[in-house]
Enzyme design. Structure first.
Site, PDB file in Angstrom:
ATOM      1  N   GLY A  41     -12.006 -15.774 -95.060  1.00 24.56           N
ATOM      2  CA  GLY A  41     -10.547 -15.856 -95.034  1.00 24.56           C
ATOM      3  C   GLY A  41      -9.952 -16.392 -96.333  1.00 24.56           C
ATOM      4  CB  THR A  91      -4.242 -16.435 -89.246  1.00 22.68           C
ATOM      5  OG1 THR A  91      -4.720 -15.227 -89.868  1.00 22.68           O
ATOM      6  CG2 THR A  91      -5.323 -17.490 -89.278  1.00 22.68           C
ATOM      7  CB  THR A 130      -0.780 -24.399 -88.076  1.00 27.93           C
ATOM      8  OG1 THR A 130       0.459 -23.863 -88.507  1.00 27.93           O
ATOM      9  CG2 THR A 130      -0.782 -24.409 -86.558  1.00 27.93           C
ATOM     10  CE1 TYR A 154      -2.298 -19.444 -86.209  1.00 29.42           C
ATOM     11  CE2 TYR A 154      -0.264 -20.569 -86.833  1.00 29.42           C
ATOM     12  CZ  TYR A 154      -1.607 -20.288 -87.058  1.00 29.42           C
ATOM     13  OH  TYR A 154      -2.247 -20.871 -88.127  1.00 29.42           O
TER      14      TYR A 154
HETATM   15  N1  LIG Z   1      -2.289 -18.849 -93.646  1.00 25.87           N
HETATM   16  C1  LIG Z   1      -1.454 -19.859 -93.473  1.00 25.87           C
HETATM   17  O1  LIG Z   1      -0.333 -19.869 -94.029  1.00 25.87           O
HETATM   18  C2  LIG Z   1      -1.850 -21.032 -92.616  1.00 25.87           C
HETATM   19  C3  LIG Z   1      -0.925 -22.073 -92.420  1.00 25.87           C
HETATM   20  C4  LIG Z   1      -1.307 -23.180 -91.654  1.00 25.87           C
HETATM   21  C5  LIG Z   1      -2.571 -23.238 -91.100  1.00 25.87           C
HETATM   22  N2  LIG Z   1      -3.443 -22.214 -91.288  1.00 25.87           N
HETATM   23  C6  LIG Z   1      -4.782 -22.322 -90.697  1.00 25.87           C
HETATM   24  O2  LIG Z   1      -5.696 -22.349 -91.770  1.00 25.87           O
HETATM   25  C7  LIG Z   1      -6.916 -21.719 -91.379  1.00 25.87           C
HETATM   26  C8  LIG Z   1      -7.288 -20.681 -92.412  1.00 25.87           C
HETATM   27  O3  LIG Z   1      -6.258 -19.692 -92.443  1.00 25.87           O
HETATM   28  P1  LIG Z   1      -6.404 -18.409 -93.368  1.00 25.87           P
HETATM   29  O4  LIG Z   1      -5.033 -17.992 -93.744  1.00 25.87           O
HETATM   30  O5  LIG Z   1      -7.456 -18.644 -94.395  1.00 25.87           O
HETATM   31  O6  LIG Z   1      -6.947 -17.345 -92.301  1.00 25.87           O
HETATM   32  P2  LIG Z   1      -7.381 -15.836 -92.555  1.00 25.87           P
HETATM   33  O7  LIG Z   1      -7.300 -15.469 -93.982  1.00 25.87           O
HETATM   34  O8  LIG Z   1      -6.644 -14.998 -91.557  1.00 25.87           O
HETATM   35  O9  LIG Z   1      -8.939 -15.858 -92.154  1.00 25.87           O
HETATM   36  C9  LIG Z   1      -9.301 -16.034 -90.830  1.00 25.87           C
HETATM   37  C10 LIG Z   1     -10.800 -16.183 -90.782  1.00 25.87           C
HETATM   38  O10 LIG Z   1     -11.172 -16.328 -89.412  1.00 25.87           O
HETATM   39  C11 LIG Z   1     -12.186 -15.378 -89.101  1.00 25.87           C
HETATM   40  N3  LIG Z   1     -12.084 -15.027 -87.704  1.00 25.87           N
HETATM   41  C12 LIG Z   1     -11.051 -14.444 -87.063  1.00 25.87           C
HETATM   42  N4  LIG Z   1     -11.342 -14.276 -85.760  1.00 25.87           N
HETATM   43  C13 LIG Z   1     -12.589 -14.777 -85.583  1.00 25.87           C
HETATM   44  C14 LIG Z   1     -13.453 -14.900 -84.466  1.00 25.87           C
HETATM   45  N5  LIG Z   1     -13.094 -14.448 -83.243  1.00 25.87           N
HETATM   46  N6  LIG Z   1     -14.671 -15.458 -84.634  1.00 25.87           N
HETATM   47  C15 LIG Z   1     -15.055 -15.916 -85.860  1.00 25.87           C
HETATM   48  N7  LIG Z   1     -14.282 -15.827 -86.955  1.00 25.87           N
HETATM   49  C16 LIG Z   1     -13.061 -15.264 -86.811  1.00 25.87           C
HETATM   50  C17 LIG Z   1     -11.923 -14.218 -90.026  1.00 25.87           C
HETATM   51  O11 LIG Z   1     -13.083 -13.415 -90.142  1.00 25.87           O
HETATM   52  P3  LIG Z   1     -12.940 -11.858 -90.605  1.00 25.87           P
HETATM   53  O12 LIG Z   1     -12.511 -11.875 -92.039  1.00 25.87           O
HETATM   54  O13 LIG Z   1     -14.299 -11.301 -90.430  1.00 25.87           O
HETATM   55  O14 LIG Z   1     -11.909 -11.267 -89.695  1.00 25.87           O
HETATM   56  C18 LIG Z   1     -11.575 -14.979 -91.311  1.00 25.87           C
HETATM   57  O15 LIG Z   1     -12.732 -15.431 -91.963  1.00 25.87           O
HETATM   58  C19 LIG Z   1      -6.685 -21.178 -89.982  1.00 25.87           C
HETATM   59  O16 LIG Z   1      -7.237 -22.061 -89.058  1.00 25.87           O
HETATM   60  C20 LIG Z   1      -5.183 -21.137 -89.840  1.00 25.87           C
HETATM   61  O17 LIG Z   1      -4.781 -21.289 -88.506  1.00 25.87           O
HETATM   62  C21 LIG Z   1      -3.121 -21.114 -92.033  1.00 25.87           C
END
Ligand SMILES: NC(=O)c1ccc[n+]([C@@H]2O[C@H](COP(=O)([O-])OP(=O)(O)OC[C@H]3O[C@@H](n4cnc5c(N)ncnc54)[C@H](OP(=O)(O)O)[C@@H]3O)[C@@H](O)[C@H]2O)c1
Length: 312
Positions: A41, A91, A130, A154
């Site tokens: 991710g 996400t 988050t 979410y």
């Molecule tokens: N993006 C934001 O702005 C934001 C803000 C606040 C908090 N967060 C939190 O920060 C964390 C990282 O976010 P991110 O933006 O880096 O997320 P992301 O880019 O969407 O990546 C999500 C990751 O989770 C994996 N995943 C999804 N479903 C899964 C499952 N069922 N089993 C195992 N792995 C799974 C994906 O694997 P694949 O690539 O193989 O699908 C990917 O590696 C998350 O916990 C999110 O809730 C994000």
């Protein structure tokens, strides 16, 4: 009876009761063993980089689907990490509204599967959460003691996960963050750059305020939190805050693009999931560990200076 060799890295002592090695000092001075869920991710890719000197096991989502509790348990058992970092999540904030079951299966039950496995082997868990656990009705930075009241599915799935994890693992570390951008995937600055390169004007909402956070800075801070053996809720973002309109304006200005950015309201751009109007997270809980993060504009400049991977 011979004493088994400890895993290299962290400082440990042998526990005759358990017949294995236990941490004797909560600060890691050498390599930590880390199992990372979500390595592909946006944040996960920077975590892999920042964990470069540690012993890291980073299974893909195929190899370890969070919803497969037996697989998750086996993997954590086999890797016996000092820390599990759970960055993986479903996400797609708007997608969660129509896929409530999947949102809870991955973000809440999946996290519970990881926590149970972590408890079984006596490791530590850092769960990435988050700002969307808050409803956004405050007008001053959210403290870790503020009540959660998520406005989206979410946010609900993450808020419920937080509660369950604290029950299962009282020493869990929950790192709430917000508005991520980085080189590991699609993100707001990349979208704005793409739009601004083809359009003379773009419209961006100016009534949602938060703290943009560079995944590189976040990953560095999360690794530090593991090293100092942090526990409880910690708010981790780049410092300062802005609206999405301010953020877009800064991206366009820093990139010397002629595109005009127009402020609009959320009501003019309705989305399936409600977003908090204000979700700035107070840095006090991070500062308590003596960890500081740079200001978001500084983070943005560093992001923009670096060559972007193709397709992002
Ligand atoms: N993006 C934001 O702005 C934001 C803000 C606040 C908090 N967060 C939190 O920060 C964390 C990282 O976010 P991110 O933006 O880096 O997320 P992301 O880019 O969407 O990546 C999500 C990751 O989770 C994996 N995943 C999804 N479903 C899964 C499952 N069922 N089993 C195992 N792995 C799974 C994906 O694997 P694949 O690539 O193989 O699908 C990917 O590696 C998350 O916990 C999110 O809730 C994000």
């Amino acid at each position: 009876m011979g004493v088994p060799a400890p895993t290299p890295g962290s400082i440990k002592s042998f526990s005759p009761q358990r017949g294995d090695w236990q941490h004797s000092v909560p600060v890691y001075n050498a390599a930590m063993r880390v199992t990372l869920f979500g390595a592909s991710g946006l944040l996960g890719q920077d975590l892999v980089q920042q964990l470069g000197s540690e012993e890291v096991i980073a299974p893909s989502s195929k190899a370890a689907d969070l919803t497969d509790h037996a697989r998750v348990r086996d993997l954590v058992r086999e890797s016996r990490p000092d820390w599990v970092i759970l960055s993986a999540a479903y996400t797609d904030v708007d997608g969660c509204e129509t896929n409530r079951e999947l949102a809870f299966a991955v973000n809440c039950e999946g996290a519970v599967n990881v926590a149970r496995a972590v408890r079984e082997v006596g490791s530590r868990l850092l769960f990435v959460s988050t700002d969307y656990v808050f409803d956004g009705s405050k007008r001053s930075p959210y403290e870790i003691t503020d009540a959660k009241n998520p406005a989206s599915v979410y946010g609900e799935s993450k808020a419920q996960a937080e509660e369950r994890l604290i029950e299962i693992l009282p020493n869990v570390c929950i790192a709430r963050t917000s508005w991520l951008f980085g080189h590991g995937g699609k993100c707001f600055p990349a979208t704005i750059l793409k739009l601004a390169s083809t359009r003379p004007e773009i419209s961006v909402v100016n009534d949602q305020r938060g703290s943009p956070t560079f995944t590189r800075d976040l990953a560095g801070a999360l690794v530090q939190l593991c090293r100092v053996s942090a526990q409880g809720i910690v708010h981790v973002t780049n410092s300062g805050n802005c609206t999405w309109y301010d953020f877009a304006t800064e991206i366009v200005r820093e990139s010397a693009l002629p595109t005009k950015v127009n402020p609009v309201t959320t009501a003019e751009f309705p989305r399936p999931a409600r977003r908090p109007a204000y979700s700035v997270l107070s840095p006090d809980s991070l500062h308590a560990y003596n960890i500081r993060t740079p200001e978001w504009r500084d983070a943005l400049r560093r992001y923009l200076r670096e060559p972007r991977p193709v397709g992002v």
